[in-house]
Structure formats: structure tokens, C-alpha cells
Design a protein around this motif. Structure first.
Motif, short mmCIF file in Angstrom:
data_model
loop_
_atom_site.label_atom_id
_atom_site.label_comp_id
_atom_site.label_asym_id
_atom_site.label_seq_id
_atom_site.Cartn_x
_atom_site.Cartn_y
_atom_site.Cartn_z
N LEU A 5 52.97 -20.16 50.26
CA LEU A 5 53.09 -19.10 50.84
C LEU A 5 52.32 -17.84 50.57
CD1 LEU A 5 55.45 -17.51 52.49
CD2 LEU A 5 56.68 -17.05 50.26
N VAL A 6 51.44 -17.75 51.58
CA VAL A 6 50.19 -16.42 51.48
C VAL A 6 50.41 -15.82 52.75
CG1 VAL A 6 48.89 -18.28 49.98
CG2 VAL A 6 48.47 -18.21 52.41
N ARG A 7 49.76 -14.77 52.43
CA ARG A 7 49.89 -13.90 53.98
C ARG A 7 48.34 -14.31 54.53
NH1 ARG A 7 49.45 -8.29 52.64
NH2 ARG A 7 49.06 -8.79 50.43
N PRO A 8 48.30 -14.69 55.83
CA PRO A 8 47.08 -15.21 56.23
C PRO A 8 46.11 -14.03 56.97
CG PRO A 8 48.75 -15.70 57.83
CD PRO A 8 49.52 -15.32 56.50
N ALA A 15 51.04 -6.82 58.11
CA ALA A 15 50.56 -7.20 56.67
C ALA A 15 50.72 -8.87 56.62
CB ALA A 15 51.58 -6.74 55.77
N GLY A 16 51.02 -9.39 57.56
CA GLY A 16 50.93 -10.86 57.59
C GLY A 16 51.96 -11.89 56.79
N VAL A 17 53.15 -10.97 56.79
CA VAL A 17 54.38 -11.39 56.01
C VAL A 17 54.99 -12.53 57.02
CG1 VAL A 17 56.63 -10.98 55.23
CG2 VAL A 17 54.75 -9.33 54.48
N CYS A 18 55.45 -12.05 58.32
CA CYS A 18 55.89 -12.93 59.06
C CYS A 18 55.11 -13.95 59.52
CB CYS A 18 56.16 -12.20 60.57
SG CYS A 18 57.57 -10.74 60.39
N ALA A 19 53.73 -13.77 59.46
CA ALA A 19 53.04 -15.35 59.94
C ALA A 19 52.86 -16.22 58.85
CB ALA A 19 51.43 -14.60 60.23
N ALA A 22 56.29 -18.02 58.71
CA ALA A 22 56.55 -18.95 59.51
C ALA A 22 55.41 -20.10 59.32
CB ALA A 22 55.88 -18.38 60.99
N GLN A 23 54.28 -19.89 58.82
CA GLN A 23 53.57 -21.09 58.50
C GLN A 23 54.21 -21.80 57.25
OE1 GLN A 23 49.68 -19.66 57.22
NE2 GLN A 23 48.75 -21.67 56.71
N ARG A 24 54.57 -21.15 56.25
CA ARG A 24 55.34 -21.69 55.20
C ARG A 24 56.38 -22.81 55.60
NH1 ARG A 24 57.39 -24.47 51.93
NH2 ARG A 24 57.85 -24.02 49.69
N PHE A 25 57.30 -22.36 56.34
CA PHE A 25 58.49 -23.03 56.64
C PHE A 25 58.43 -23.94 58.19
CE2 PHE A 25 59.97 -19.72 53.89
CZ PHE A 25 60.41 -20.42 52.90
N GLY A 26 57.16 -23.76 58.51
CA GLY A 26 56.85 -24.53 59.98
C GLY A 26 57.50 -24.03 61.11
N ILE A 27 57.96 -22.79 61.37
CA ILE A 27 58.60 -22.15 62.50
C ILE A 27 57.75 -21.16 63.32
CG2 ILE A 27 60.96 -22.62 61.68
CD1 ILE A 27 60.89 -19.66 60.66
N PRO A 57 50.96 -13.04 48.04
CA PRO A 57 49.43 -12.90 47.77
C PRO A 57 48.73 -13.04 49.10
CG PRO A 57 50.02 -14.98 47.02
CD PRO A 57 51.28 -14.28 47.29
N LYS A 58 47.63 -12.54 49.42
CA LYS A 58 46.82 -12.68 50.64
C LYS A 58 45.99 -14.09 50.61
CE LYS A 58 45.22 -8.05 51.58
NZ LYS A 58 44.06 -7.11 51.45
N GLU A 59 45.85 -14.55 51.55
CA GLU A 59 45.00 -16.04 51.70
C GLU A 59 43.37 -15.60 50.99
OE1 GLU A 59 45.10 -19.41 55.10
OE2 GLU A 59 44.24 -17.31 55.63
#
Length: 60
Positions: A5-8, A15-19, A22-27, A57-59
Motif C-alpha cells: 500500500l503506497v501512493r503512486p 495525493a494518490g490515496v485513491c490510486a 485501488a492498486q493494492r486491492f486490485g479494483i 507512504p509515497k512510492e
């Protein structure tokens, strides 16, 4: 194996929270954004977004 779980850096709007979620949970990122908007109508979306912005954290 699940992704961390990182902010891409590349797929963010604010801020990249939603992205990151979504990336972490595959949605879909759009689904997560719609969810935050709906929660925002009840007053908890903004607070949750800010808390996650600080905690995730940031990517690198």
C-alpha cells in the motif's frame, strides 16, 4: 502476492490515496474515487482521505 500500500507517483490526481488503494486491492481507481465522493457527502470522506494521505507512504 499482493502489492504494498503506497501512493503512486504517476497515477494520482491529488495525493494518490485513491490510486494507491485501488492498486493494492486490485479494483478500479474510478470506483475508489466514487466511494470517497459518496462518503464525502456524509462528512467522513474528507477526514478519511486526509488520514490516509498522512499514513500511506509515497512510492519510491
Amino acid at each position: 502476492m499482493t502489492s504494498p500500500l503506497v501512493r503512486p507517483r504517476g497515477r494520482k490526481m491529488i495525493a494518490g490515496v485513491c490510486a494507491g488503494l485501488a492498486q493494492r486491492f486490485g479494483i478500479s481507481t474510478g470506483l475508489v474515487r466514487i466511494g470517497f465522493v459518496l462518503f464525502g457527502l456524509f462528512g467522513v470522506g474528507e477526514i478519511a482521505y486526509i488520514v490516509l494521505w498522512i499514513m500511506i507512504p509515497k512510492e519510491r
